[in-house]
Design a protein around this motif. Structure first.
Motif, mmCIF file in Angstrom:
data_model
loop_
_atom_site.group_PDB
_atom_site.id
_atom_site.type_symbol
_atom_site.label_atom_id
_atom_site.label_comp_id
_atom_site.label_asym_id
_atom_site.label_seq_id
_atom_site.Cartn_x
_atom_site.Cartn_y
_atom_site.Cartn_z
ATOM 1 N N ASN A 172 20.849 20.395 12.566
ATOM 2 C CA ASN A 172 20.361 20.185 12.675
ATOM 3 C C ASN A 172 19.919 20.360 14.372
ATOM 4 O O ASN A 172 19.491 19.780 14.981
ATOM 5 N N GLU A 173 20.694 20.939 14.554
ATOM 6 C CA GLU A 173 21.899 21.773 16.231
ATOM 7 C C GLU A 173 21.661 19.994 17.076
ATOM 8 O O GLU A 173 21.152 21.008 18.857
ATOM 9 N N ASN A 174 21.788 18.948 16.420
ATOM 10 C CA ASN A 174 21.607 17.869 17.739
ATOM 11 C C ASN A 174 23.158 17.197 17.928
ATOM 12 O O ASN A 174 23.348 16.695 19.318
ATOM 13 N N THR A 221 26.117 16.416 17.490
ATOM 14 C CA THR A 221 26.796 15.228 16.771
ATOM 15 C C THR A 221 26.423 15.740 15.126
ATOM 16 O O THR A 221 25.482 16.279 14.414
ATOM 17 N N ILE A 222 27.219 15.337 14.536
ATOM 18 C CA ILE A 222 27.700 15.455 12.996
ATOM 19 C C ILE A 222 27.449 14.248 12.296
ATOM 20 O O ILE A 222 27.899 13.616 12.935
ATOM 21 N N GLU A 223 26.335 14.403 11.355
ATOM 22 C CA GLU A 223 26.063 12.842 10.429
ATOM 23 C C GLU A 223 27.326 13.268 9.467
ATOM 24 O O GLU A 223 26.712 13.847 9.104
ATOM 25 N N ALA A 224 27.409 12.145 9.227
ATOM 26 C CA ALA A 224 28.747 12.498 8.318
ATOM 27 C C ALA A 224 27.525 11.982 7.106
ATOM 28 O O ALA A 224 28.087 12.689 5.717
ATOM 29 N N SER A 225 26.747 12.177 7.371
ATOM 30 C CA SER A 225 26.020 11.999 5.254
ATOM 31 C C SER A 225 25.564 13.233 5.408
ATOM 32 O O SER A 225 25.345 13.396 3.716
ATOM 33 N N THR A 226 24.694 14.265 5.828
ATOM 34 C CA THR A 226 24.247 14.591 5.552
ATOM 35 C C THR A 226 25.175 15.973 6.401
ATOM 36 O O THR A 226 24.590 17.416 5.999
ATOM 37 N N GLU A 227 25.848 16.097 7.310
ATOM 38 C CA GLU A 227 26.239 17.580 7.792
ATOM 39 C C GLU A 227 27.725 17.848 7.745
ATOM 40 O O GLU A 227 28.062 18.944 8.387
ATOM 41 N N ARG A 228 28.508 16.734 7.110
ATOM 42 C CA ARG A 228 29.599 17.199 5.667
ATOM 43 C C ARG A 228 29.894 17.285 4.511
ATOM 44 O O ARG A 228 29.435 16.183 4.093
ATOM 45 N N ARG A 229 29.748 18.085 4.045
ATOM 46 C CA ARG A 229 29.287 18.673 2.364
ATOM 47 C C ARG A 229 31.629 19.245 2.409
ATOM 48 O O ARG A 229 31.431 20.201 3.555
ATOM 49 N N THR A 230 31.430 19.600 1.320
ATOM 50 C CA THR A 230 32.280 20.025 1.031
ATOM 51 C C THR A 230 31.860 21.992 1.098
ATOM 52 O O THR A 230 30.565 21.552 0.970
ATOM 53 N N LEU A 263 2.757 25.474 8.760
ATOM 54 C CA LEU A 263 3.776 26.165 8.730
ATOM 55 C C LEU A 263 4.316 26.823 9.405
ATOM 56 O O LEU A 263 5.828 26.701 9.068
ATOM 57 N N GLN A 264 4.003 27.368 10.088
ATOM 58 C CA GLN A 264 4.780 28.238 10.874
ATOM 59 C C GLN A 264 6.141 26.466 11.370
ATOM 60 O O GLN A 264 6.954 27.103 11.679
ATOM 61 N N ALA A 265 5.320 25.935 11.973
ATOM 62 C CA ALA A 265 6.729 24.490 12.323
ATOM 63 C C ALA A 265 7.441 24.619 11.026
ATOM 64 O O ALA A 265 8.645 24.114 11.168
ATOM 65 N N GLU A 266 6.649 24.338 9.777
ATOM 66 C CA GLU A 266 7.718 23.912 8.517
ATOM 67 C C GLU A 266 8.581 25.060 8.466
ATOM 68 O O GLU A 266 9.948 25.056 8.182
ATOM 69 N N TYR A 267 8.689 25.974 8.309
ATOM 70 C CA TYR A 267 9.342 27.635 8.175
ATOM 71 C C TYR A 267 10.695 27.685 9.395
ATOM 72 O O TYR A 267 11.725 27.631 9.079
ATOM 73 N N LYS A 268 10.161 27.216 10.107
ATOM 74 C CA LYS A 268 10.510 27.418 11.235
ATOM 75 C C LYS A 268 12.006 26.285 11.258
ATOM 76 O O LYS A 268 12.892 26.737 11.549
ATOM 77 N N LYS A 269 11.208 25.355 10.931
ATOM 78 C CA LYS A 269 12.789 24.984 10.638
ATOM 79 C C LYS A 269 13.497 24.590 9.505
ATOM 80 O O LYS A 269 14.538 24.883 9.746
ATOM 81 N N VAL A 270 13.115 25.523 8.106
ATOM 82 C CA VAL A 270 14.134 25.203 7.176
ATOM 83 C C VAL A 270 14.913 26.696 7.369
ATOM 84 O O VAL A 270 16.288 26.434 6.874
ATOM 85 N N HIS A 271 14.018 27.636 8.181
ATOM 86 C CA HIS A 271 14.571 28.758 7.991
ATOM 87 C C HIS A 271 16.148 28.952 8.891
ATOM 88 O O HIS A 271 16.623 29.536 9.123
ATOM 89 N N THR A 272 15.413 27.712 9.960
ATOM 90 C CA THR A 272 17.027 27.157 11.107
ATOM 91 C C THR A 272 17.819 26.939 9.996
ATOM 92 O O THR A 272 19.084 27.482 11.385
ATOM 93 N N GLU A 273 17.623 25.354 9.699
ATOM 94 C CA GLU A 273 18.480 25.165 9.263
ATOM 95 C C GLU A 273 19.606 25.978 8.123
ATOM 96 O O GLU A 273 20.778 26.126 7.514
ATOM 97 N N LYS A 274 18.736 26.997 7.516
ATOM 98 C CA LYS A 274 19.276 27.707 6.467
ATOM 99 C C LYS A 274 20.579 29.052 7.438
ATOM 100 O O LYS A 274 21.309 28.860 6.554
ATOM 101 N N LEU A 275 19.868 29.313 8.439
ATOM 102 C CA LEU A 275 20.875 30.143 9.784
ATOM 103 C C LEU A 275 22.195 29.418 9.670
ATOM 104 O O LEU A 275 22.888 29.612 9.772
ATOM 105 N N ASN A 276 21.459 28.391 10.298
ATOM 106 C CA ASN A 276 22.932 27.255 10.294
ATOM 107 C C ASN A 276 23.620 27.137 9.194
ATOM 108 O O ASN A 276 24.910 27.405 9.798
#
Lengths: 350, 922
Positions: free
Chosen positions: B789-791, B793-802, B833-846
């Motif tokens: 989420n580009e904030n 910090t690393i949230e252990a529950s969602t941003e730390r995975r195998t 839709l643009q806002a939703e797309y941007k959020k999901v797309h950015t996450e996927k790219l990250n």
């Protein structure tokens, strides 16, 4: 043929030996090619299930347990192959007719699902034609050069020709194949640098014959040099024999003595060589065929090994082994025909 | 020299003048002149059956003689691509809104969708009614259905059968239909007649039980446990079942002992099978030294119970150690003892089942061969005829309209009657010679048809039946009248043919680049493949192949591999060893598209760019220079910094010399690494391996010298050598999978439109083709942190995975970009839709960039080159565009125009003296 019975027995023995040899070579070929390292994995992008199903269908693998495949023991594969060779399995085609599968199996890599027999014979024509043309060119020229060299023994003509002959024997065929293609084909444009398409021009059109000149020349140079060297050596020896002196003292001219006595006698070892050349018209040259883009059988043998196209390899190998064995037998028999002093099947006591 | 120059200039001028005159005339196709494109392949295709092709040569003919429902072509301005309808009359339409409630219910059953049936599952496709086979027969919906039936038929073995269920496009029940009739191993409990009162087993279906073999699998689940335990027992395996009994003090001792005996037997056998009797243990088994080391997941193996009769497996005979003894007593195990033990265990459940006590009861805990009689009719497969020229696809995986069009750019139709006529039954399988060997074995339906075919040439000519020549939608396209392709194995012959004007294109090799590299007729075609070195980083497997006086284990040192990576001058490598490849440091090269509709290239995104920045942020500058401070490595260096490489290699050598690990590096050793390649004699491989050898030798020597300079007391007498052995191994990918290697050249790429899925190669622990041994199989254990989420910090529950979890998250159903109308810039018209797309797309790219960075940072997969080829195109033709455009290249045959017809070209070549070499030089 003064000892026909002995010769027949000799031929029979050789035939039996030939059958035995074929069986042994058949088994060796079958085993060795399958012992070559080959991937037991379909590789990236291929569905393993489909890959193995084909392998199971063609009798190379069996399913040990669901999803687990292993190669069949080689002897089992051999048995399956031999069984199919003599008692091919049958299936009902879309027209409801019972059809036999190909006795020699199928090509899976070179020409999908085609019988090896069809593949071999479809590629035979250009190879045979090039070899025959080459033979017609190389035998007379080779013999004539050899005779000339023998008659001019140790003179400058002999030395010059000997150097040229040695050059053509020593230099690999692909070197002068490239050279003649480059100069006669591309630079001077005398002949087509690559072979024409038979589906457009047929086999005996002017365009086709023009396009065959360069591969024929490339195939011939080595043979011409070989025949010339051999003929020179044999004829030189015969020309210095005592009976040649006798022939000349009988009043024959040098030309008469050379043609009637010396040349005929020198042909004894040369004739089988010519016979060998005739038999080898069925074999192609990988290098020459690649360079001149000939749709021949030169590359088929190597291709079948490289691509692990086992059934094609087995048939092509056996075909050439048969040709080789029959050729060997014919050459041996021809000695007796050419020179009656050589008798077939003569034991020590005879 | 002067003469040659003059001749070259004259030839070029002549060709250019003629070209200008002809260009002004315009290139027509119906002016009675013939326009032939002459080309070549180095290998003849063994088939061109669209159901069975495997290699690029085998898909070559179809690219002219067949046509997809849709096609990706150059756009009008010829600076991008667009998708057009071809064999389809229009874009696919989502059928859901038009379906009645009953139809929707039926669709749910077909697709297997459990919740609400959403849009994106059911698609209607109107077919092009003008499409015909080359013999004039119309192509209608029946052709599509019957062809699909043949493609998926379980009786046929078609390599392409999985195209419609193992990709983005998943036709409902296609896989089940295709795979029915296969044999599997299943719990016997499901097939036993439990009401059978006799002592012999009886089966509920004779078709299901295949043979006598019985298997025990401690790691498999069994429906029996559903009946033993109440509640959710989906994860209860035989192992966890017997573990419960073992620890249950209320169980009779005999039952508990039987549990232990079975565990002893199975683990003992697995240990014997995987560790003792196999030269190189399977993945994960190298750390197993005794039965207790065997992990839960390693138990999931079907073991034929007969092995206990043929293998010396010892099991305990007592539950507790006898007094005065240190271990429990044991005996040799056998199948009959196993049966006794299984029956004993079942006696612990005696009260519940009437069948316990019968001789066959033990089978309920075992597994048997089952013939998969999950009979699926083709009518259940998700393809329906909705009219003579309309088909409906039922998908079990949601897909967007755009993705569907991309998926349908290839077609599956075949002339079914011919296909069946050419079918051969071999063994148990059906195979067809449709599309192989002869022209008569095939039927075209594209812009061209196959006219002749032999092992050395084939001719493709205009297909007069093709709709495109009369529909007015293909004006100015397909100017070529015929394509003549020859099989020319020998490259120098092909080059001579090209220079003599007999070929219209030629692929250049490295040595020809010096002559033709600057030619105006040269084009570079990029491929979506990255060439990299895959290292073995697994110390035990390296040690196993290490001999006295040599060292391989240093390769397990991360710093050493990092040093080697920095030592490769990729720019030099690309220019001196390849003809068209480019230096590259990532896994996904510049061809990968992250938004197809927008044309967004992954490497152009901020995330794509950040990978290099992050990976090399501290690798610039000269670490040995005075006043060195941490510096980023410039992008132009493409991951090369020799001094930094030297520093890392020196550090690694120091670490390894000081190591206490078995087989560690010692002075006097030769670091001997084997590089496995497919063909060590090819020009390309010789150049590449020579380059690698030189770079690695230099850096190791430089590192040793640095160490001597820095600390002559400790390293003054240090003596290390390096040897790179190039080994020919045509099966090197499989060798790598077993760990019997040091390094290989691994080349990987995939669909340019789906970079997310390509990460499976590196991040999926179960993906068999992963070549980085040492990491392979551990992707589900090693964690990676990504700031999704580009904030900051690393949230252990969602941003730390195998790695595997990230891959699955990236490609699962959570991160789904919305669909909707877009404007000319590719943005959604609807702001929400643009806002939703941007959020999901950015996450996927990250996540994509995070995964790429994570993998690269391990330095087990070290990218070297983005693969590409260089070709010359003859003056006879012009490409549709001079700029390479992703997905459509230079426009292909569709947009190729001709400057000369055949007669004009022959005349031009003749006037140039039959040798165009000077014209093609830069």
């Amino acid at each position: 043929m003064r000892d026909t019975k002995g010769t027949l027995i000799y031929i029979l023995k050789r035939l039996l030996l030939m059958i035995f040899t074929i069986i042994v070579i058949f088994i060796i070929c079958f085993m060795l090619v399958r012992l070559l390292p080959d991937s037991d994995n379909p590789g990236p992008g291929k569905d393993p299930t489909t890959f193995y199903r084909i392998q199971v269908a063609i009798g190379r693998y069996y399913e040990v347990s669901p999803g687990q495949y292993e190669q069949l023991p080689l002897l089992t594969q051999l048995w399956n192959f031999i069984k199919n060779l003599f008692v091919p399995s049958t299936y009902m085609n879309s027209s409801g007719q019972l059809v036999e599968v190909s006795r020699w199996g199928y090509s899976w890599e070179i020409d999908y699902l085609q019988s090896p027999i069809d593949i071999l014979f479809s590629r035979m024509t250009p190879t045979v034609l090039i070899n025959i043309y080459s033979m017609f060119l190389s035998i007379p020229i080779g013999l004539l050069i050899g005779i000339y060299m023998a008659l001019k023994k140790n003179k400058w003509q002999d030395h010059t020709l000997s150097i040229i002959v040695m050059l053509f024997i020593s230099v690999p065929s692909f070197v002068y194949a490239f050279l003649i293609q480059y100069f006669l084909g591309y630079q001077w444009g005398w002949f087509s640098p690559t072979m024409a398409d038979s589906s457009m021009y047929g086999w005996f059109s002017g365009t086709m014959i023009n396009s065959m000149v360069l591969p024929v020349l490339a195939m011939s140079f080595g043979s011409i040099a070989g025949f010339a060297r051999y003929t020179r050596a044999e004829l030189t020896e015969v020309l210095t024999s005592d009976f040649m002196l006798l022939a000349r003292t009988k009043g024959l001219t040098r030309a008469q003595a050379t043609v009637r006595h010396a040349f005929r006698n020198s042909l004894v070892p040369i004739f089988p060589m010519i016979l060998g050349q005739i038999i080898s018209v069925l074999s192609g040259s990988i290098v020459i065929e690649n360079i001149f883009v000939v749709n021949g059988i030169g590359g088929l043998f190597l291709d079948s090994i490289n691509k692990r196209d086992y059934d094609v390899f087995q048939f092509v190998a056996m075909f050439y082994i048969l040709i080789g064995l029959v050729g060997g037998l014919v050459v041996d028999i021809s000695y007796g025909l050419v020179d009656p002093r050589i008798r077939m099947g003569g034991g020590k006591g005879q | 020299m002067r003469k040659r120059l003059l001749k070259g200039t004259a030839t070029c001028a002549l060709l250019c003048t003629t070209l200008a005159v002809l260009a002004s005339c315009g290139g027509g196709v119906n002016n009675g002149e013939l326009y032939t494109y002459n080309t070549y392949l180095s290998i003849a295709p063994s088939t061109w059956n669209t159901h069975n092709w495997e290699t690029s040569e085998e898909s070559y003919i179809q690219s002219f003689t067949e046509m997809g429902l849709y096609d990706v072509i150059l756009n009008e301005t010829k600076d991008g691509y667009t998708v057009v309808s071809e064999m389809a009359a229009s874009y696919p339409t989502d059928a859901l809104p038009t379906m009645s409630r009953e139809e929707q219910q039926e669709a749910k059953e077909i697709t297997g969708v459990t919740g609400n049936l959403d849009e994106g599952y059911i698609w209607d496709i109107e077919l092009n009614q003008n499409a015909k086979w080359q013999d004039g027969t119309p192509i209608n919906a029946d052709d599509y259905l019957k062809s699909m039936e043949l493609l998926l038929s379980p009786e046929y073995v078609n390599y392409r059968a999985d195209s419609y269920y193992a990709s983005n496009l998943v036709i409902a029940n296609a896989e089940r239909y295709n795979k029915q009739g296969r044999q599997t191993i299943e719990p016997a409990y499901s097939y036993l007649d439990l009401n059978n009162t006799s002592q012999s087993p009886a089966w509920t279906t004779t078709e299901a039980y295949q043979g006598q073999a019985e298997f025990i699998n401690l790691g498999a689940t069994n429906p029996l446990f559903d009946d033993i335990f109440s509640g959710d027992t989906t994860d209860v395996t035989l192992s966890s079942f017997i573990t419960q009994f073992q620890s249950d003090d209320t169980m009779p001792e005999a039952v508990r002992l039987a549990c232990y005996r079975i565990e002893d037997a199975v683990k003992g056998y697995l240990l014997y099978e995987h560790v003792t009797s196999v030269d190189t243990p399977d993945v994960g088994w190298e750390e197993v030294e005794e039965p207790n080391d065997i992990e839960e997941e390693q138990l999931n193996e079907d073991i034929d119970v007969n092995v206990f009769d043929t293998t010396d497996i010892q099991v305990r005979t007592e539950l507790f150690v006898s007094e005065g003894e240190t271990t429990v007593k044991t005996e040799k195990y056998s199948r009959s003892l196993l049966i006794d033990d299984l029956n004993t265990i079942l006696s612990g459940t005696a009260a519940r089942f009437t069948w316990v006590g019968r001789r066959w009861a033990y089978l309920t805990l075992l597994r048997v061969y089952v013939y998969n009689d999950d009979t699926v009719e083709f009518s259940e497969v998700g393809i329906r005829k909705m009219g003579d020229y309309k088909i409906r696809l039922f998908l079990s995986k949601k897909i967007t309209s755009l993705d569907l069009r991309f998926s349908l750019t290839s077609n599956w139709i075949v002339k079914t009657d011919l296909y069946e006529d050419l079918t051969v039954q071999y063994g148990d399988a059906l195979m067809t010679s449709y599309g192989s060997s002869k022209v008569e074995n095939y039927m075209s339906y594209g812009p061209y048809k196959l006219e002749s075919f032999s092992a050395t040439s084939f001719r493709i000519v205009r297909n007069d039946q093709w709709y495109g020549y009369t529909d007015g939608k293909h004006e100015g396209q397909y100017q070529m009248d015929e394509l003549y392709t020859r099989i020319i194995t020998d490259h120098s012959t092909a080059m001579q043919e090209f220079l003599a004007g007999n070929l219209d294109d030629i692929e250049l090799n490295r040595s020809e680049m010096s002559t033709y590299g600057n030619s105006s007729r040269r084009t570079t075609t990029l491929e979506s493949y990255t060439q990299k070195i895959s290292f073995n980083s697994d110390r035990p497997s390296l040690l196993a192949r290490q001999t006295n006086g040599t060292n391989k284990t240093i390769l397990a040192n991360d710093t050493f591999r990092k040093g080697l990576s920095l030592a490769v001058n990729r720019n030099d490598m690309a220019s001196t060893t390849t003809a068209g490849s480019q230096a590259f440091t990532g896994l996904l090269n510049g061809l990968y598209i992250t938004d197809v509709e927008k044309g967004e290239m992954y490497r152009d995104t901020a995330q794509g760019k950040s990978v290099y920045t992050e990976l090399y942020k501290a690798e610039g500058g000269d670490p040995y220079a005075d006043g060195y401070t941490e510096t980023a490595l410039s992008e132009g260096d493409n991951g090369y910094n020799f001094n930094m490489a030297t520093k890392y290699v020196a550090e690694a050598i120091k670490e390894e010399l000081a190591s206490s690990e078995n087989g560690h590096l010692q002075s006097g050793d030769t670091i001997t690494l084997q590089l496995r390649v497919y063909d060590s004699t090819s020009e390309n491989t010789t150049l590449l391996t020579g380059f690698i050898r030189s770079e690695f030798t230099d850096v190791i020597n430089a590192a040793v010298n640095r160490l001597k300079e820095e600390d002559s007391t400790a390293y003054g007498s240090l003596n290390l050598k390096f040897e790179l052995q190039v080994i020919t191994d045509q099966d090197y990918y499989n060798t790598a999978k077993t760990g019997r290697y040091d390094m290989i050249f691994s080349i990987w790429g995939g669909a340019a439109t789906n970079p997310y899925n390509l990460m499976q190669v590196y991040a999926d622990s179960e993906f068999t083709n992963c070549c980085e041994y040492g990491f392979k199989g551990k992707q589900d254990e090693v964690y990676l942190e990504i700031d999704v989420n580009e904030n900051g910090t690393i949230e252990a529950s969602t941003e730390r995975r195998t790695y595997k979890d990230w891959y699955e998250y990236l490609n699962g159903n959570t991160l789904v970009e919305p669909e909707g109308e877009r404007d000319a810039n590719g943005d959604f018209v609807d702001p929400e839709l643009q806002a939703e797309y941007k959020k999901v797309h950015t996450e996927k790219l990250n996540i994509l960039a995070g995964l790429e960075l994570g993998i690269l940072g391990r330095f087990e997969a070290v990218p070297l080159l983005a693969q590409g080829t260089s070709s010359l195109t003859s003056f006879k033709v012009e490409n549709g565009t001079n700029t390479y455009i992703n997905l459509v290249g230079y426009g292909g045959i569709r947009f190729m125009t001709f400057n000369y017809n055949n007669a004009q070209w022959a005349k031009a070549v003749s006037e140039a003296g039959g040798d165009l070499s000077s014209s093609y030089r830069g």
